[in-house]
Motif scaffolding. Structure first.
Motif, short mmCIF file in Angstrom:
data_model
loop_
_atom_site.label_atom_id
_atom_site.label_comp_id
_atom_site.label_asym_id
_atom_site.label_seq_id
_atom_site.Cartn_x
_atom_site.Cartn_y
_atom_site.Cartn_z
N ASN A 271 0.84 -1.21 0.00
CA ASN A 271 0.00 0.00 0.00
C ASN A 271 0.87 1.26 0.00
N ASN A 287 -7.12 -2.52 2.54
CA ASN A 287 -5.72 -2.74 2.88
C ASN A 287 -5.21 -3.94 2.10
N ARG A 384 0.82 -2.78 7.05
CA ARG A 384 0.70 -3.05 5.62
C ARG A 384 1.82 -3.97 5.14
#
Length: 511
Positions: A271, A287, A384
């Motif tokens: 991301n 996400n 992430r």
């Protein structure tokens, strides 16, 4: 001028709203009829089914690992999340608690999306080969969602067409649910390719479907049916596709993803467009990284919400490798004081020694699951992580294949498949270390083999459930099992709000 026009427009909308029929369809909202028109729509539709994986936090972003790892005797709630800790202690009084109810709900989001594809893509004029593949992918994914619903909730609702608000289906039995999983996979297999390349890498393959089909049958101890499914991978065409990596640790590094051992893995990326590393709510954004590393990361680099039990370390010391050293899978699987055999002063934890991080403090005896972490390239974790989750590895398939042969009382034939896994780790072959095991002894050995090969990968709860080993007796190595109630805690409660809305849905036993 613009302010006046905007204000007037708002007033007009408000006055019109007073007479609005709120049951009427929104003319500006997309509908099923307006969407499913082209091959691009079909691709977007199947991509949305895969997108269910990334809905934060209920599935492969975070909580599915709690259910498969922490709830078993491998792990426990080690941090300050009281709800998680109570759930891992089999203490759940709120059946709408998000840790379980949101997992149930999100799995059904996936089912709904898959049903949309299966129902609508056949009517789209498009390339027939692509159409067949997309429908097959949807059936594989629906099977995966139902496999998880059955594994963790036991008696799910089976929905095979796009659901309506008026639907009130009852529970399926566990056997009926697994039968539907198997049916979806059998229907998917002919339409799935053996491999993908480029941007399609990570989609469902024929091998992934055969592997999940084998798992489905094995979970019910249908050994012959499971063996038949695994045959495609072990003795059939899949043998030319899948093989064990030379380095065991390559199955858990971000730079060695989608390798020869990967049968199916959940694809993640970092991301990079996000400016912060805060937790993600899908109401803002999807996400496409996983946040589990932040929650499994040890103190100082993560939240330490979940940790491993120390008995796992001892399991690796039951035997030495072929040269008299220790099993190299140990330090690949866990962060602990003696990752380096020379001790805490040499064991590195995210760029610092274990001794300097934890010394003689409260975490000096701590053990953390390493396989889902990023210590090989980062000095701290985040929400992430781009490190893919290897959902099904070929080593897992080989050990399950051996379990099927043993279940059919063909233990002597099962040795070579266990040997293949052991040799990669530098261990002596089982044929040499423990020849001539009978059926019961071989199963006991397989239980050990699955711990040292697959620890912290999310399959331990399924293993314990399949073997009938879930009981208070596990409290000797995991105190949380003191409160385990047989006939109840094998499955989570079905969300109470769903039962309140549907008179045909019943709660699981003893809840």
């Amino acid at each position: 001028m613009k302010h006046i026009i905007a204000t007037l427009s708002i007033l007009l909308m408000l006055s019109a709203g007073c007479k609005r029929d709120f049951d009427a369809a929104n003319p500006n909202a997309p509908t099923v009829e307006s969407f499913w028109k082209s091959s691009d729509d079909a691709v977007k539709g199947i991509n949305a089914v895969y997108g269910t994986f990334y809905r934060t936090p209920a599935l492969y972003s975070r909580w599915i690992y709690y259910h498969g790892i922490l709830k078993s005797d491998e792990g426990f709630g080690s941090g300050g999340d009281g709800g998680l800790n109570n759930l891992m202690r089999f203490n759940q009084t709120n059946y709408n608690d998000g840790l379980t109810s949101l997992t149930w709900e999100t799995l059904y989001v996936g089912v709904f999306r898959a049903n949309q594809v299966i129902a609508n893509v056949p009517n789209i004029p498009m390339d027939e080969g692509l159409k067949t593949r997309i429908i097959a992918e949807a059936k594989f994914l629906r099977a995966l969602f139902y496999f998880n619903l059955t594994l963790y909730f036991g008696r799910p609702v089976i929905l095979l067409t796009p659901s309506q608000t008026t639907d009130k289906p009852g529970n399926a039995t566990t056997q009926e649910a697994y039968a539907q999983v198997a049916q979806d996979l059998n229907e998917a297999i002919p339409g799935l390719p053996e491999r993908y390349t480029g941007t399609d890498l990570g989609r469902a393959t024929k091998g992934a479907a055969y592997a999940l089909l084998g798992k489905t049958h094995l979970q019910q101890k249908n050994y012959q049916a499971a063996l038949d499914a695994f045959n495609w991978l072990v003795t059939g065409p899949g043998r030319q596709i899948y093989s064990l990596t030379r380095n065991y640790r390559d199955n858990f590094r971000v730079n060695t993803e989608n390798n020869s051992e990967s049968v199916f893995e959940i694809q993640f990326n970092e991301n990079l467009a996000e400016n912060t590393d805060d937790d993600v709510d899908e109401s803002r954004t999807n996400n496409t990284g996983t946040s589990i590393s932040q929650f499994f990361g040890p103190p100082g680099v993560g939240f330490n919400d979940g940790a491993a039990r120390r008995w796992l370390i001892d399991e690796f010391f039951q035997e030495t490798n072929a040269t008299g050293g220790r099993d190299p899978r140990l330090e690949a699987s866990f962060i602990f004081d003696n990752m380096d055999p020379r001790g805490p002063a040499f064991s590195m934890v995210y760029g610092q020694t274990f001794a300097s991080r934890y010394g003689n403090g409260p975490n000096a005896n701590g053990v953390w699951f390493r396989k889902l972490l990023n210590d090989h390239w980062k000095n701290e974790e985040g929400f992430r992580s781009p490190n893919n989750y290897r959902l099904i590895r070929y080593a897992d398939v080989l050990l399950m294949y051996a379990e099927c042969l043993n279940g059919l009382n063909r233990s002597a034939e099962a040795y070579p498949y266990v040997d293949e896994v052991r040799l990669r780790a530098g261990m002596r072959t089982l044929s040499v270390a423990r020849p001539g095991l009978n059926q019961a002894q071989f199963l006991a050995q397989l239980k050990h083999e699955r711990i040292v090969e697959l620890a912290g990968e999310g399959w331990r709860w399924a293993d314990l459930l399949r073997w009938g080993d879930l009981s208070k007796a596990l409290a000797s190595r995991d105190p949380e099992f003191e409160t385990f109630v047989a006939g109840k805690h094998e499955y989570y409660p079905i969300p109470q709000r769903d039962i309140d809305l549907n008179p045909n849905l019943t709660q699981n036993p003893s809840y």
